[in-house]
Write a protein that holds these residues in place. Structure first.
Motif, mmCIF file in Angstrom:
data_model
loop_
_atom_site.group_PDB
_atom_site.id
_atom_site.type_symbol
_atom_site.label_atom_id
_atom_site.label_comp_id
_atom_site.label_asym_id
_atom_site.label_seq_id
_atom_site.Cartn_x
_atom_site.Cartn_y
_atom_site.Cartn_z
ATOM 1 N N THR A 288 0.800 -1.234 0.000
ATOM 2 C CA THR A 288 0.000 0.000 0.000
ATOM 3 C C THR A 288 0.835 1.286 0.000
ATOM 4 N N GLY A 289 1.679 1.435 -1.020
ATOM 5 C CA GLY A 289 2.463 2.656 -1.166
ATOM 6 C C GLY A 289 3.808 2.649 -0.490
ATOM 7 N N GLU A 290 4.169 1.554 0.167
ATOM 8 C CA GLU A 290 5.457 1.484 0.873
ATOM 9 C C GLU A 290 6.534 0.770 0.067
ATOM 10 N N ALA A 291 6.208 0.311 -1.166
ATOM 11 C CA ALA A 291 7.195 -0.356 -2.022
ATOM 12 C C ALA A 291 7.259 0.350 -3.365
ATOM 13 N N VAL A 292 8.473 0.494 -3.885
ATOM 14 C CA VAL A 292 8.732 1.207 -5.134
ATOM 15 C C VAL A 292 9.246 0.216 -6.175
ATOM 16 N N VAL A 293 8.565 0.133 -7.308
ATOM 17 C CA VAL A 293 9.046 -0.708 -8.408
ATOM 18 C C VAL A 293 10.179 0.048 -9.097
ATOM 19 N N ASP A 294 11.377 -0.434 -8.871
ATOM 20 C CA ASP A 294 12.620 0.223 -9.259
ATOM 21 C C ASP A 294 13.078 -0.227 -10.651
ATOM 22 N N ASP A 295 12.824 -1.509 -10.959
ATOM 23 C CA ASP A 295 13.188 -2.086 -12.248
ATOM 24 C C ASP A 295 11.946 -2.680 -12.893
ATOM 25 N N PHE A 296 11.788 -2.383 -14.162
ATOM 26 C CA PHE A 296 10.681 -2.925 -14.942
ATOM 27 C C PHE A 296 11.220 -3.087 -16.363
ATOM 28 N N SER A 297 12.015 -4.153 -16.537
ATOM 29 C CA SER A 297 12.933 -4.217 -17.681
ATOM 30 C C SER A 297 12.629 -5.400 -18.594
#
Length: 302
Positions: free
Chosen positions: A256-265
């Motif tokens: 719920t907003g506490e994780a950031v998708v850093d790689d989407f490759s």
């Protein structure tokens, strides 16, 4: 029987019949040519911003001349959860095929680390009916915003994008979810975003769908990471044998907003068609709950 007697016996009509039968035999034994690819000329193009500790950076990946954009991806290097993607925007419009994608990212919290943003464009030879459709959420100061962009009736979705307006690094895209399944083509994408920290301003989430006339074999494949409270996880969704990747999506569950998708490759390269996508996510702030990450691959016949 001599050749002359044979000619007199069968006559010119017999000779013509023999020629026709010979041609027919040649047609029967000729090998079949290769089938056309569902999405011909598929490649992955990348562009990377300069590396620095600036608060914001942006970069655009553009398809080679004569190709169009069918899917997208991005990668943050050096941000380790402190940088959020705010703009992930294909160009084009409801009557215009997209040809490029722009990725813009902000620091969620100040960091002195040097970091870069990479944009990935999945490009192909022109597809019939290719357009970009958008849909926006309400504009207000609510903690959560969601929007679904759906393809026009009769079209399917090959890829997608999103954009957050007004929140400048204070919101995190939690859901970037194409519909469809292993047996059905995607036709829409849902974008959901939470405020990472309390934000009093008004903001909007926009979903973008890249849509085309029906594409042979188009499906959505799902892969899910472990469910636990680790700080980082990644997961790869791979197209079935005989399929190539046109686009992708991701979904964070439980954070719920506490994780950031850093790689989407997406994998692949400037001369190689992609076949899979890896999604990786960090906790933006310490989070004790369990959460998982899903990666979605949109795949078409090779």
């Amino acid at each position: 029987m001599s050749d002359q007697r044979a000619f007199r016996c069968f006559g010119t009509r017999g000779l013509a019949l023999a020629l026709v039968l010979g041609v027919a035999a040649a047609i029967v034994v000729a090998p079949a040519g290769p089938a056309s690819a569902a999405v011909p000329g598929l490649v992955r193009i990348s562009a990377t911003s300069p590396g620095s500790s600036d608060d914001f950076r942006s970069v655009t990946a553009t398809c080679p001349a004569g190709k169009v954009l069918v899917g997208t991806g991005y990668e943050i290097t050096g941000g380790t959860g402190e940088v959020v993607v705010d703009d992930f925007t294909p160009n084009g419009g409801p009557a215009t095929a997209p040809t490029a994608v722009t990725v813009g990212a902000y620091e969620a919290d100040p960091t002195t680390a040097n970091w870069t943003v990479t944009a990935y464009a999945v490009c192909a030879d022109p597809l019939a009916g290719l357009v970009r459709i958008s849909a926006a959420s309400s504009t207000d100061s609510n903690d959560f915003h969601s929007a679904t962009a759906a393809c026009p009736t009769g079209k399917v979705m090959t890829g997608a994008g999103f954009e957050l307006t007004g929140v400048t690094g204070e919101a995190v895209v939690d859901d970037f979810r194409p519909n469809g399944s292993i047996a059905s083509a995607p036709t829409a994408v849902t974008v959901g975003a939470y405020e990472a920290d309390t934000f009093v301003g008004n903001w909007t989430a926009t979903a973008y769908a890249i849509c085309a006339n029906p594409v042979p074999g188009l499906i959505r494949v799902t892969a899910t990471s472990a469910l636990d409270s680790a700080d980082f996880r990644n997961v790869t969704a791979t197209c079935p044998n005989g399929s190539l990747l046109t686009g992708a999506g991701f979904e964070v569950n439980g954070a719920t907003g506490e994780a950031v998708v850093d790689d989407f490759s997406p994998n692949g390269g400037a001369a190689t068609a992609p076949t899979s996508v890896i999604s990786g996510a960090y906790e933006e702030d310490a989070f004790a709950g369990n959460w998982d990450l899903r990666s979605y691959a949109i795949c078409a016949d090779r």
